[in-house]
Design an enzyme around this catalytic site. Sequence first.
Site, mmCIF file in Angstrom:
data_model
loop_
_atom_site.group_PDB
_atom_site.id
_atom_site.type_symbol
_atom_site.label_atom_id
_atom_site.label_comp_id
_atom_site.label_asym_id
_atom_site.label_seq_id
_atom_site.Cartn_x
_atom_site.Cartn_y
_atom_site.Cartn_z
ATOM 1 N N THR A 117 0.723 -1.345 -0.388
ATOM 2 C CA THR A 117 0.134 -0.059 -0.204
ATOM 3 C C THR A 117 0.524 1.031 0.633
ATOM 4 O O THR A 117 1.707 1.674 0.268
ATOM 5 C CB THR A 117 -0.780 -0.333 1.366
ATOM 6 N N TYR A 141 -1.325 0.193 10.848
ATOM 7 C CA TYR A 141 -1.302 -0.060 9.262
ATOM 8 C C TYR A 141 -0.667 0.029 8.510
ATOM 9 O O TYR A 141 -0.479 -0.969 7.785
ATOM 10 C CB TYR A 141 -2.874 0.358 8.414
#
Length: 332
Positions: A117, A141
């Site tokens: 990501t 995250y």
Amino acid sequence: MKKIFVTGGAGYVGSHCVKALSQAGYEPVVFDNFSTGHRDFVRWGTAIVGDVRNAEALARAIEKTQPVAVMHFAALSLVGQSVEQPDLYKDVNCGGTRNLLDAMAAQNVKALVFSSTAAIYGEPNADLISEDTEKKPGNPYGETKLACEEMIRASEFDRNIRSVCLRYFNAAGADPDEEIGEHHLPETHLIPIILDAALGRRENIQIFGNDYPTADGTAVRDYVHVSDLANAHVAALDHLLKGGDTLALNLGSGQGASVLDVIDAARRLTSSEIQTTDSPRRPGDPPRLVANPEAAREKLSWQTMRSDIDTIVADAWAWHRKRFTPEITSEE
Ligand code: UDP
């Protein structure tokens, strides 16, 4: 047929990759606990129900499948939730990846495509983000995904596992055949929320921040069509199976769209008014995240085909309307 073991293959990006794998002549075997994925998204290949935190179950599934490669999507991916429950994110994302690498090594599986990501970059200053832009994740995250990338890269040295880490910018859109699409519970992503408003499933949408240092004051993102992402995964797999080297690549369109740009496109394409309200910035949201996708073009000959904002919204709208129009709703 060559089997590909796909963790998280019932999720949003995973299911589109499973379809692309099947179309490319591979046999996908999905491993998913269906915590956020959908059973009705598994339409190609077979599924094994399991959790990546369960090392034994994962090892058994890989032993039984004997895949030539693995694609790893199974992870938690909500920034807000990761701030509230960082240990859960370490457990699922890092623990799951550790278990997967162990299980692959035990069965001599040497190729891995990893779902990473742009969150690993944090809030970079760069106009276009390259792979070597400084990585400073702004939340647990992003931290767990960066830690996974490091673990995966290290496994080349002690276990001979070659890998491609694909760093997505904003995955968006839906399968152009309208078979699968974006459906999270709860939904937090901009485009499905806008489409919910267009369908009358919510009254309005909140614009998180109108005072960013951008042209119209709203945050700019690089929306990349999920089918383009899926093609990149197949290209990454082909690269590894041909003996290609370990890579980490950004996947984006290279174009930025603001929140207001996306709302404008949706108003045009849905012929719906879509009411908005101005809300404060969402904590942790950077003003601008746009990829430099040159490296993926060069290394994988990857080109985006559907990642202009109109095509993304039109494809998302076609699927969204089909899934959520009351008489044919099939929510889990
Ligand atoms: N956003 C918004 N309203 C919403 C949901 C999202 O204004 O209801 C904004 C969000 O602040 C960000 C952009 O839309 O600037 C994309 O958000 P999304 O959650 O889709 O993806 P993210 O960039 O967080 O991965």
